[in-house]
Design an enzyme around this catalytic site. Sequence first.
Site, PDB file in Angstrom:
ATOM      1  N   GLU A   1      -2.820   8.805   1.401  1.00  0.00           N
ATOM      2  CA  GLU A   1      -3.013   8.283   2.826  1.00  0.00           C
ATOM      3  C   GLU A   1      -3.658   9.750   3.881  1.00  0.00           C
ATOM      4  O   GLU A   1      -4.146   9.384   4.821  1.00  0.00           O
ATOM      5  CB  GLU A   1      -1.851   7.979   3.432  1.00  0.00           C
ATOM      6  CG  GLU A   1      -1.359   6.697   2.793  1.00  0.00           C
ATOM      7  CD  GLU A   1      -2.399   5.452   2.865  1.00  0.00           C
ATOM      8  OE1 GLU A   1      -3.448   5.571   3.430  1.00  0.00           O
ATOM      9  OE2 GLU A   1      -1.881   4.569   2.468  1.00  0.00           O
TER      10      GLU A   1
ATOM     11  N   ASP B   1       0.812  -1.342  -0.040  1.00  0.00           N
ATOM     12  CA  ASP B   1      -0.101   0.058   0.104  1.00  0.00           C
ATOM     13  C   ASP B   1       0.994   1.172   0.035  1.00  0.00           C
ATOM     14  O   ASP B   1       1.232   1.770   1.137  1.00  0.00           O
ATOM     15  CB  ASP B   1      -0.911  -0.074   1.257  1.00  0.00           C
ATOM     16  CG  ASP B   1      -2.015   0.995   1.264  1.00  0.00           C
ATOM     17  OD1 ASP B   1      -2.168   1.733   0.207  1.00  0.00           O
ATOM     18  OD2 ASP B   1      -2.594   1.294   2.290  1.00  0.00           O
TER      19      ASP B   1
ATOM     20  N   ASP C   1      -4.088   0.420  -6.949  1.00  0.00           N
ATOM     21  CA  ASP C   1      -3.826   0.862  -5.402  1.00  0.00           C
ATOM     22  C   ASP C   1      -3.905  -0.776  -4.741  1.00  0.00           C
ATOM     23  O   ASP C   1      -4.842  -1.186  -4.339  1.00  0.00           O
ATOM     24  CB  ASP C   1      -4.811   1.587  -4.794  1.00  0.00           C
ATOM     25  CG  ASP C   1      -4.471   1.910  -3.301  1.00  0.00           C
ATOM     26  OD1 ASP C   1      -3.577   1.333  -2.749  1.00  0.00           O
ATOM     27  OD2 ASP C   1      -4.882   3.014  -2.370  1.00  0.00           O
TER      28      ASP C   1
ATOM     29  N   HIS D   1      -0.828  -0.271   6.500  1.00  0.00           N
ATOM     30  CA  HIS D   1      -0.628   0.924   7.550  1.00  0.00           C
ATOM     31  C   HIS D   1       0.163   0.246   8.998  1.00  0.00           C
ATOM     32  O   HIS D   1      -0.392   0.601  10.020  1.00  0.00           O
ATOM     33  CB  HIS D   1      -2.015   1.046   8.165  1.00  0.00           C
ATOM     34  CG  HIS D   1      -2.831   1.868   6.678  1.00  0.00           C
ATOM     35  ND1 HIS D   1      -4.098   2.058   6.603  1.00  0.00           N
ATOM     36  CD2 HIS D   1      -2.617   2.122   5.501  1.00  0.00           C
ATOM     37  CE1 HIS D   1      -4.445   2.593   5.519  1.00  0.00           C
ATOM     38  NE2 HIS D   1      -3.349   2.750   4.749  1.00  0.00           N
TER      39      HIS D   1
END
Length: 392
Positions: free
Chosen positions: A249, A214, A276, A354
């Site tokens: 983000e 990501d 993505d 993340h």
Amino acid sequence: MKPFAALLSLISVIAATPLLFEGQIPLNSELAYPGFDLDVNALRLVQTQESEEPVWMTELEKIQLKAQGVKFFDVTESQELGSSASFKSRIKPSFPVPNATEIVKPILKNLSITGPEENLKKFSSFRTRYYRSDTGKQSQEWLLSRISEITAEYASESLRELITTRVFPHSWSQSSIIVSIKGSSTDDDSVVIIGAHQDSTNLWPFLPAPGADDDGSGSVTILESYRALIAADFRPARTIEFHWYSAEEGGLLGSQAIAKDYEARSINVIAMSQFDMTAWVKRGTREEVGIITDFTDEDLTKFNMALVDLYLDIPYVKTQCGYACSDHASWRKAGYPASFTIESSFENSNKNIHSTNDRIDISDEFSFTHMLEFSKLAVAFAVELGSVKATD
């Protein structure tokens, strides 16, 4: 919510997600960290649903939303996006049945996992690519230099005259990057965009964020498709652009800024496709391309399905992602046809994002051969729409 209360709530979220937050959270009394230009008390205007008005909140409260998995636009600098009257009344284009196989298939044979693997190893080695960090700026500068190296190595001298690479600056340190291959048509001013976001984040943005999937995976996926196209000396009739967005983000900030600029200049974007997360194949599941069907253009989405059927070795699966899910949403908001493909159905996508575990070596579920299928899709998207005129 007051900043201190938001901080306490954020810490409770962090405490509930130990897999994502290994070790002690590096807080200090000033909430300031070397190498980051981020004021957590700054006010931002945030929209979390299409049907709701944006609300003001602090940067810290915005970080908390991210930690809770809420998707949003940060519209502070792009409140007028999508307000152009001419765009609201424009005739929507239609898309051709894919028919450029004699051009596409030879290019697909030149795609490789070698370049993406080498590029992603470097790209995910930065401590974080967070858009307000020093290393986020450094990663963007490395990506820009890598694009320039690939252009110099693989594009012929005459093709290089048609290629422009530009940095799109923002109010934060990490810029977006736009590479354009100029179309040869003298009566068609339309543009096709293939995009990915270059930034990464941890749920607490000051922590390491390698961002291999990501969206390091999408970034190097479209870079490989660009390399293959110019190595084949592909010269489109319609201008093809590759975009690497900053600050996805942070609430789709970079793509909103660019879409706002294109809308203001009445740039005729005929289609936009976002890549993505393209690397993860969950163990025990069928390898497939996730095609997002919500908050996307229906006709362009169907066109992508046809491309998968014709050119890829794996099938697609329809899936949904929600509001403001990735940078395609910025283009849709501006009134342009936009689509989004992801590594799998949304529920089977990589759960390590993340976090410090979003790495290429975390599991055999991270697959460069899977990424290759998405490079095929990007090539097909560029050639089919760049070679054949969509009708208004």
